[in-house]
Motif scaffolding. Structure first.
Motif, short mmCIF file in Angstrom:
data_model
loop_
_atom_site.label_atom_id
_atom_site.label_comp_id
_atom_site.label_asym_id
_atom_site.label_seq_id
_atom_site.Cartn_x
_atom_site.Cartn_y
_atom_site.Cartn_z
N HIS A 183 0.82 -1.21 0.00
CA HIS A 183 0.00 0.00 0.00
C HIS A 183 0.85 1.25 0.00
N ASN A 186 2.68 3.57 3.19
CA ASN A 186 2.03 3.53 4.51
C ASN A 186 3.10 3.57 5.61
N HIS A 218 -2.69 1.86 12.74
CA HIS A 218 -2.27 1.21 11.49
C HIS A 218 -2.80 -0.23 11.53
N HIS A 257 -9.08 7.24 6.67
CA HIS A 257 -7.83 6.91 5.99
C HIS A 257 -7.12 8.21 5.62
N ARG A 266 -10.20 -1.66 -1.29
CA ARG A 266 -10.08 -3.01 -0.75
C ARG A 266 -11.28 -3.37 0.11
N VAL A 307 -9.29 -0.89 5.10
CA VAL A 307 -9.06 -2.34 4.90
C VAL A 307 -9.24 -3.14 6.20
N PHE A 329 -1.92 -9.76 9.07
CA PHE A 329 -1.66 -8.59 8.22
C PHE A 329 -0.15 -8.54 7.92
N ARG A 333 1.76 -8.30 4.45
CA ARG A 333 2.47 -7.05 4.15
C ARG A 333 3.98 -7.23 4.06
O1 LIG Z 1 -1.75 3.39 3.61
C1 LIG Z 1 -1.99 3.60 4.80
O2 LIG Z 1 -1.80 4.69 5.37
C2 LIG Z 1 -2.58 2.52 5.63
C3 LIG Z 1 -3.13 1.39 4.85
O3 LIG Z 1 -4.24 1.44 4.37
C4 LIG Z 1 -2.28 0.23 4.62
O4 LIG Z 1 -1.13 0.22 5.05
O5 LIG Z 1 -2.76 -0.74 4.00
#
Ligand SMILES: O=C([O-])CC(=O)C(=O)O
Ligand SMILES: CC(=O)SCCNC(=O)CCNC(=O)[C@H](O)C(C)(C)COP(=O)(O)OP(=O)(O)OC[C@H]1O[C@@H](n2cnc3c(N)ncnc32)[C@H](O)[C@@H]1OP(=O)(O)O
Length: 372
Positions: A183, A186, A218, A257, A266, A307, A329, A333
């Motif tokens: 994303h 982030n 977050h 957000h 998402r 999300v 998550f 990620r």
């Molecule tokens: O982008 C952001 O600030 C937070 C977010 O939605 C992610 O990390 O998926």
């Protein structure tokens, strides 16, 4: 100098990995809707790391490489068994475990590109094994060894529950992994990039990122969404509960957000998964509450669901412990963090912004005895 609180609106780097433009999210140019509907998580890992989709041979090679690296050192398993398991925070365990993993990697501090790519595979392959081993150990169960012929998503659920999951569960979990993979800049990804821009090692970068993801503003929001839904308990109680929270100036987890104004692309996929899975598992009330809350917050605060909002009831329907939502998550990620870490190494410059100083000036030192 002028500073922007929270670096809002500041563009801090160039990146070819993912983009958010006009509320549309793409991974290397592929629309998230397309990927969520069609792709496997393994394909997304390849896409994020190479900015192109793999052909069959490349995908098979990545799957084989991940399968080869899934086992974790015995020392990590022993360490997972060493906690006061009732009180420990799984994100703290994960943070420590990834840091520890680096200690058992002979090439942890090698900085050549090929070495970093090998370590990326290693970290991505081992993180589900760590999370699921911990989840089982704290219930008094032995960790389940990974099955190398299962997909990434199926393997996670297999190692968690000790039995092979249903197709529908795998499909839902795979989609959740795809949706959480990357994303743009982030907070946790930025943290990873700041860390490795000092030319610190890849394990340090991922450990730093996990530390940032843990926070409730977050990645930590998803388990708090479930805590809120559980506390609400009943659909009729949803709006009074939310009104009270807003009166008390509390934030509603999973809402709002920094980048999306209209909506997080998402969230609609997770909403639909939540509708389906809560319906199938007798947990529809959590979906019904979530829909009411989403509508209320949109109408009254102008904030969209993010999300984390519907992922809570999705994971709950899959029978997953609530405090594992944020580690899950992180499992997904990690693919994005690793992509950004590799990109940062590839064209590095130390990340070092400035601060507007607001403290006292022209102070004169006095010995401690003379201070009031
Ligand atoms: O982008 C952001 O600030 C937070 C977010 O939605 C992610 O990390 O998926
Ligand atoms: C994967 C992810 O990280 S997605 C985000 C997960 N985090 C959450 O769901 C936590 C809840 N949401 C939030 O705290 C915020 O919306 C964030 C952190 C996501 C974005 O925050 P920012 O862009 O910094 O907005 P900020 O926190 O400054 O809020 C702006 C205004 O909207 C309000 N607001 C923002 N989010 C919420 C919320 N979830 N509930 C209630 N009010 C909110 C703030 O109170 C503030 O109001 P004010 O101007 O009257 O003081």
């Amino acid at each position: 100098m002028t500073s922007t609180k929270g670096l809002e609106g500041i563009t801090a780097t160039e990146s070819a990995i993912s983009s958010i433009i006009d509320d549309k999210l793409t991974y290397a140019g592929y629309d998230i809707d397309d990927l969520a509907t069609n792709s496997s998580f393994e394909e997304v890992i390849y896409l994020l790391w190479n900015q192109k989709l793999p052909n069959k041979k490349q995908l098979d090679e990545l799957k084989d490489a991940l399968a080869e690296e899934m086992d974790i050192p015995d020392e990590i398993t022993a360490h997972l068994k060493s906690y006061d398991l009732k009180s420990v925070n799984p994100m703290a365990v994960l943070r420590t475990s990834i840091s520890m993993l680096g200690i058992f990697d002979n090439e942890a501090d090698e900085m050549e590109e090929e070495s970093n790519k090998r370590k990326a595979v290693r970290i991505q392959a081992k993180i589900p094994t760590i999370v699921t081993a911990f989840a089982r150990i704290r219930k008094g169960e032995e960790p389940v060894k990974p099955k190398k012929d299962l997909s990434f998503a199926a393997n996670f659920l297999y190692m968690l529950n000790g039995e092979e999951p249903e197709d529908l569960e795998v499909e839902a979990f795979n989609k959740a992994l795809v949706l959480h993979a990357d994303h743009e800049l982030n907070a946790s990804t930025f943290t990873a990039r700041v860390c490795v821009a000092t030319l610190s090692d890849i394990y340090s970068g991922v450990t730093a990122a996990i530390s940032a993801l843990k926070g409730p503003l977050h990645g930590g929001a998803n388990e708090r969404v479930m805590a809120m839904l559980t506390e609400i308990g009943d659909v009729d109680n949803a709006i009074p509960h939310i009104e009270k929270k807003l009166e008390n100036k509390e934030k509603i987890m999973g809402m709002g957000h920094r980048v999306y104004q209209q909506g997080d692309p998402r969230a609609k996929h997770l909403r639909e998964m939540s509708r389906e899975l809560t319906g199938l598992t007798g947990h529809s009330k959590f979906y019904d509450m979530s829909v009411k809350i989403e509508k209320y917050i949109k109408e009254n605060k102008g904030l969209p669901a993010n999300v984390d909002f519907y992922s809570a009831s999705v994971y709950h329907s899959l029978g997953i412990d609530h405090d594992l939502f944020t580690p899950i998550f992180a499992v997904s990620r990690t693919s994005g963090w690793l992509a950004h870490i590799l990109e940062q190494y590839n064209d590095n410059r130390l990340i070092r912004p400035r601060a507007d100083y607001t403290g006292p000036k022209n102070q004169t030192y006095k010995p401690v005895e003379e201070r009031s």
